[in-house]
Design a protein around this motif. Sequence first.
Motif, short mmCIF file in Angstrom:
data_model
loop_
_atom_site.label_atom_id
_atom_site.label_comp_id
_atom_site.label_asym_id
_atom_site.label_seq_id
_atom_site.Cartn_x
_atom_site.Cartn_y
_atom_site.Cartn_z
N MET A 98 1.07 11.18 -4.87
CA MET A 98 1.45 10.20 -3.85
C MET A 98 0.85 10.55 -2.49
SD MET A 98 5.44 9.68 -5.02
CE MET A 98 5.85 8.47 -3.77
N VAL A 99 0.75 11.84 -2.18
CA VAL A 99 0.08 12.25 -0.94
C VAL A 99 -1.40 11.88 -0.98
CG1 VAL A 99 -0.54 14.23 0.48
CG2 VAL A 99 1.73 14.11 -0.53
N GLU A 100 -2.00 12.02 -2.13
CA GLU A 100 -3.42 11.64 -2.28
C GLU A 100 -3.60 10.14 -2.12
OE1 GLU A 100 -7.08 12.24 -5.52
OE2 GLU A 100 -5.06 13.01 -5.91
N VAL A 101 -2.68 9.35 -2.64
CA VAL A 101 -2.75 7.90 -2.48
C VAL A 101 -2.57 7.53 -1.01
CG1 VAL A 101 -1.62 5.73 -3.07
CG2 VAL A 101 -1.97 7.46 -4.82
N GLN A 102 -1.67 8.21 -0.34
CA GLN A 102 -1.46 7.94 1.10
C GLN A 102 -2.72 8.22 1.91
OE1 GLN A 102 -0.70 10.81 3.51
NE2 GLN A 102 -0.73 9.37 5.23
N PHE A 128 7.30 -2.36 3.55
CA PHE A 128 8.36 -2.17 4.54
C PHE A 128 7.84 -1.61 5.85
CE2 PHE A 128 11.80 0.36 6.45
CZ PHE A 128 12.78 -0.61 6.57
N ASP A 129 6.81 -0.77 5.81
CA ASP A 129 6.39 -0.05 7.02
C ASP A 129 4.99 -0.40 7.50
OD1 ASP A 129 5.31 2.74 8.40
OD2 ASP A 129 7.47 2.47 8.66
N GLU A 130 4.11 -0.85 6.62
CA GLU A 130 2.72 -1.08 7.01
C GLU A 130 2.54 -2.47 7.60
OE1 GLU A 130 0.27 1.14 6.88
OE2 GLU A 130 1.56 2.67 6.01
N ARG A 131 1.63 -2.59 8.54
CA ARG A 131 1.29 -3.90 9.08
C ARG A 131 0.44 -4.70 8.09
NH1 ARG A 131 -0.46 -0.97 14.54
NH2 ARG A 131 -1.63 0.07 12.93
N ILE A 132 -0.49 -4.02 7.42
CA ILE A 132 -1.32 -4.66 6.40
C ILE A 132 -1.20 -3.82 5.13
CG2 ILE A 132 -3.62 -5.53 5.81
CD1 ILE A 132 -4.30 -5.58 8.74
N PHE A 136 -5.48 5.35 0.92
CA PHE A 136 -5.21 4.04 1.51
C PHE A 136 -4.99 4.11 3.02
CE2 PHE A 136 -3.38 2.21 -2.69
CZ PHE A 136 -4.67 2.05 -3.14
N GLU A 137 -5.01 5.33 3.58
CA GLU A 137 -4.78 5.53 5.02
C GLU A 137 -3.45 4.91 5.46
OE1 GLU A 137 -8.13 4.11 7.18
OE2 GLU A 137 -9.52 5.56 6.31
N LEU A 138 -2.41 5.23 4.72
CA LEU A 138 -1.07 4.73 5.03
C LEU A 138 -0.41 5.61 6.07
CD1 LEU A 138 0.13 4.04 1.36
CD2 LEU A 138 -0.93 2.43 2.95
N ASN A 139 0.64 5.09 6.67
CA ASN A 139 1.41 5.87 7.63
C ASN A 139 2.16 6.98 6.90
OD1 ASN A 139 0.57 4.11 9.67
ND2 ASN A 139 2.35 2.79 9.39
N HIS A 140 2.49 8.03 7.65
CA HIS A 140 3.27 9.11 7.06
C HIS A 140 4.69 8.66 6.76
CE1 HIS A 140 -0.07 11.62 8.54
NE2 HIS A 140 0.31 12.49 7.63
N GLU A 141 5.20 7.73 7.55
CA GLU A 141 6.54 7.19 7.25
C GLU A 141 6.56 6.50 5.89
OE1 GLU A 141 6.18 7.26 11.75
OE2 GLU A 141 4.93 6.81 10.04
#
Length: 515
Positions: free
Chosen positions: A293-297, A350-354, A300-305
Amino acid sequence: MAPTRLASKPIGANENFHGIMNHGITTRSKQMATLKSYKDSLKGTNKRKADSPLKDMTAKRAAFGDITNAFNKSCAANDKDKVMALKKVTVESKMLPTLKSIKPQATVLNGKTSKTKQLQKVATNALESVQKHFAKDPPKPVATRAQNGILKNIERKSLGKENSQNNSQSSVKSGRSDVSGEPSLYMTALENISPTDVTKEECKAISEKLNKVNLDESVNRSLDVETETPHRAPEGVTDFDQENWNDPFQVSHYAMDIFNYLKGRERLFAIDDYLQRMKGITSWMRALLVDWMVEVQESFELNHETLYLAVKLVDLFLTRSTKKQPESDHLTKEELQLLGASALFIASKFDERIPPLVDDFLYICDGAYTLGQLLKMEMNILRVIDFDLGIPLSYRFLRRYARCARVSMPTLTLARFVLEQCLLEYGLLSHSDSKMAAAALYIALRMKSLGTWTPTLRYYTGYTLQDILPVVLEQNAVLHKKPKSAISTVRNKYTHTIFFEVAKVPLIDDQALRS
């Protein structure tokens, strides 16, 4: 096979000259033959637009439906009928004489009268019938929505005894209509409505009250009330909220209440030892899942939240589902990655803008699951957690504590590394998120030799050093574990220069942390 590509004409080329070079000099016989072939083509059936050589080049996007350039004639016919019906409804009597005065002109083609004259006769007869209808039955005033709705039985003070005058005003109001076609309840500034005696007396009383009010004193009084801080920091503590009181982005008026509220909600999302109720899933499998899941984050350049919320959803789902469901319905190890992907999908929305699309999450699972399985798991997660996504996260507490302590970005990044490395540890799930954040910040301060637990941190976190010391020692033991190549994503991530290479900072022993 790739679609054929049509060659474009050279810019500035003469089309006539281009035809002469290809076909030779055009004679009269060639012109007659061309004209005959053109007429024959008109008699034949028309080719569909979709049969063009460019039809394969048209792309479809599933997210926005079919956006092909193909033209549906049936839709066009329906649209045409709608337009004609709209025109018939909106015909007014004052337009009829103008339309009726138009005289149709007969067109003669090859000695025969065309169908245009017949169509114009039909239109003229239709207009005459509509005019007679409006002359016999004039349009009746439509009742307002206030008369038919919930305002039907409400008595208005401004009615008075003049019923006839009010009836005329209501008929005038019913003639006005809004965009939806229904009469409007709103009153324009151009309407001349004379106020009654009751409204005059009310306006006079209000004006007298306003004259007695001193606006300067009221403004000063309201400003004094707003500038009063609800939370007073004790002596020796830097009041971070007071220093940023006029900054709307800091939300200093409510910051203390917000994080006190989040701390109060932590008991609602407690995680227990759920693996003892499950068969086939171990703590090592969970560590592999979180590492993935950390690798996916990162991919995809997702937020840490988003990452922290997704991991929390996984643990919360397994905790609650194993308590309520029988053992036969428990999650299997084959569905563990599906649970992680669905949790990331929920957290992203829930947390990402896009947020990424659902196809992206199916792709990162390497086609192991179908769309129906992913959506079913998503609904199952939301049902188990009772659709409550306002979960307190350790990452949010860490940012709050670090800002109040005024630590630098490298120190905050080191604390984030400690906290993210502890996400893989199953034994730390029983601790609250606020205590985990405070312990990670304390370890980062000691590793950077920036002091100990200050009164400022004790005030804003609500924990003393003795409260967080057991958690500190457990986190430090996780950092001293020998790195494993199978779960090295977090360590490799924080070895990069973007994260100040905090993973290379020398560790500290337990004795130094106790002092």
